[in-house]
Design a protein around this motif. Structure first.
Motif, PDB file in Angstrom:
ATOM      1  N   ARG A   1       2.048 -16.510   6.159  1.00  0.00           N
ATOM      2  CA  ARG A   1       2.717 -15.229   5.942  1.00  0.00           C
ATOM      3  C   ARG A   1       1.756 -14.105   5.585  1.00  0.00           C
ATOM      4  O   ARG A   1       2.135 -12.947   5.569  1.00  0.00           O
TER       5      ARG A   1
ATOM      6  N   ALA B   1       5.639 -13.503  13.130  1.00  0.00           N
ATOM      7  CA  ALA B   1       6.391 -12.252  13.049  1.00  0.00           C
ATOM      8  C   ALA B   1       6.494 -11.808  11.590  1.00  0.00           C
ATOM      9  O   ALA B   1       6.806 -12.616  10.713  1.00  0.00           O
ATOM     10  N   ASN B   2       6.184 -10.555  11.345  1.00  0.00           N
ATOM     11  CA  ASN B   2       6.249  -9.921  10.021  1.00  0.00           C
ATOM     12  C   ASN B   2       5.196 -10.421   9.031  1.00  0.00           C
ATOM     13  O   ASN B   2       5.246 -10.059   7.851  1.00  0.00           O
TER      14      ASN B   2
ATOM     15  N   GLU C   1       0.260  -4.664  14.902  1.00  0.00           N
ATOM     16  CA  GLU C   1       1.653  -4.217  14.858  1.00  0.00           C
ATOM     17  C   GLU C   1       2.357  -4.486  16.189  1.00  0.00           C
ATOM     18  O   GLU C   1       3.537  -4.847  16.210  1.00  0.00           O
TER      19      GLU C   1
ATOM     20  N   GLY D   1       3.764  -7.870  16.337  1.00  0.00           N
ATOM     21  CA  GLY D   1       4.824  -8.201  15.388  1.00  0.00           C
ATOM     22  C   GLY D   1       4.351  -8.427  13.971  1.00  0.00           C
ATOM     23  O   GLY D   1       5.148  -8.730  13.087  1.00  0.00           O
ATOM     24  N   GLY D   2       3.039  -8.279  13.740  1.00  0.00           N
ATOM     25  CA  GLY D   2       2.517  -8.404  12.387  1.00  0.00           C
ATOM     26  C   GLY D   2       2.582  -7.075  11.654  1.00  0.00           C
ATOM     27  O   GLY D   2       2.975  -6.053  12.216  1.00  0.00           O
ATOM     28  N   ARG D   3       2.210  -7.100  10.377  1.00  0.00           N
ATOM     29  CA  ARG D   3       2.230  -5.887   9.550  1.00  0.00           C
ATOM     30  C   ARG D   3       0.827  -5.681   8.976  1.00  0.00           C
ATOM     31  O   ARG D   3       0.311  -6.537   8.261  1.00  0.00           O
TER      32      ARG D   3
ATOM     33  N   ARG E   1       2.377  -0.767   4.485  1.00  0.00           N
ATOM     34  CA  ARG E   1       2.678  -2.059   3.871  1.00  0.00           C
ATOM     35  C   ARG E   1       1.812  -2.315   2.633  1.00  0.00           C
ATOM     36  O   ARG E   1       1.789  -3.436   2.118  1.00  0.00           O
TER      37      ARG E   1
ATOM     38  N   GLU F   1       3.451  -3.757  -0.670  1.00  0.00           N
ATOM     39  CA  GLU F   1       3.834  -5.162  -0.544  1.00  0.00           C
ATOM     40  C   GLU F   1       2.592  -6.054  -0.582  1.00  0.00           C
ATOM     41  O   GLU F   1       2.579  -7.102  -1.244  1.00  0.00           O
TER      42      GLU F   1
END
Length: 308
Positions: free
Chosen positions: A82, A106-107, A129, A132-134, A159, A162
């Motif tokens: 993650r 993803a994410n 991005e 699909g990643g951040r 991001r 976070e």
């Protein structure tokens, strides 16, 4: 544990709750962080040195010492994770983002700790991005030794808040968010390096020339008299050590500094020269410098004599 986010201090959990960390690159920074954070069995790691069959055994030993799960491919290291910490050499930063993008969850958060220009960070952000990643721009603001997880980290990007929470849960204790724009953290890092890496190069040039002329003591004493408390001999000893061990990596970083300045329309002549000086010392292959300034100077002079 606390971090300064915007203008407020926030408290975050001090333990990471899932074994979902991927580290891309396992050099000095990666080893230091993994050992200090006691990330045993939490981290999956890939370093491109394992692509070389002659390096696989030594890299497995490095992984084993840190008790992280070494992988032979980037895809294997990223799958199921993650958060991804990318900490490769500056010249590999964009390639690393591209390779990770092929397998990133993803994410998943992609924390780019690499010392590269803002434009390089923005290019990496687009790649991550789109997959699909951040993406988060992270600037490491001092040597990782001896600070380890207390090393100052600047974060920027949408991001960043976070990512700050997660990095603190991993044990990092000096994390600050500097804005929502990807490239802001790296701008601070790159422009600071004009001075820090430039001073290293100037000190090396000065000290080596003074030694060659037989006036090292006089020059050092004069510098100490002009800047009381600067301890120029000790500073030169430390700077030569870092350049001998990491000169090639520092040169690659300075090429990114040059790009940063050129993109802004600021002259980069001094930074170009710094890149050359850093590369020259790094290319000597003196990866285990001797103790003491005089011994380091002697090893450099000897290597130059051998190459002549």
């Amino acid at each position: 544990m606390f971090a300064l986010v915007g203008a407020r201090w926030r408290s975050y959990p001090t333990q990471m709750t899932t074994a979902s960390l991927s580290m891309i690159g396992f050099g000095e920074a990666g080893r230091t962080f993994a050992l200090a954070g006691q990330w045993a069995d939490q981290a999956q790691v890939y370093d491109r040195l394992t692509d070389d069959i002659n390096m696989q055994a030594s890299m497995r030993a490095e992984y084993g010492a840190a008790r992280v799960r070494g992988q032979l491919t980037c895809a294997a290291a990223v799958t199921g994770c993650r958060i991804v910490l990318s900490q490769v050499t500056a010249d590999q930063a964009l390639a690393s983002a591209l390779e990770v993008s092929q397998s990133i969850e993803a994410n998943a958060l992609y924390c780019d700790l690499n010392s590269v220009a803002p434009e390089t960070k923005r290019a990496s952000a687009e790649i991550i991005e789109a997959a699909g990643g951040r993406y988060v721009d992270v600037a490491v603001m001092s040597p990782v030794q001896p600070a380890a997880l207390a090393v100052p980290l600047l974060l920027s990007g949408h991001r960043a808040d976070e990512a700050a929470k997660i990095l603190i849960s991993l044990g990092f204790s000096n994390v600050r968010v500097v804005g929502p724009q990807v490239g802001r953290a790296s701008s601070i890092k790159m422009i600071r390096s004009v001075m820090i890496k430039g001073m290293e190069a100037l000190i090396a040039e000065c000290i080596l020339a003074a030694s060659q002329a037989g006036v090292l003591d006089e020059v050092v004493n004069s510098l100490d008299a002009s800047w009381p408390g600067a301890h120029w001999a000790a500073r030169a000893d430390y700077n030569l050590d870092r350049m001998m061990v990491h000169g090639s990596r520092r040169s690659a970083e300075m090429e990114e500094v040059v790009r940063t300045l050129d993109d802004m329309g600021v002259d980069s002549d001094m930074s170009r020269a710094t890149a050359v000086r850093q590369a020259a010392l790094g290319a000597m292959g003196l990866k285990t410098p001797p103790e003491g300034l005089l011994a380091k100077i002697a090893s450099i002079h000897n290597r130059r004599t051998e190459a002549a």
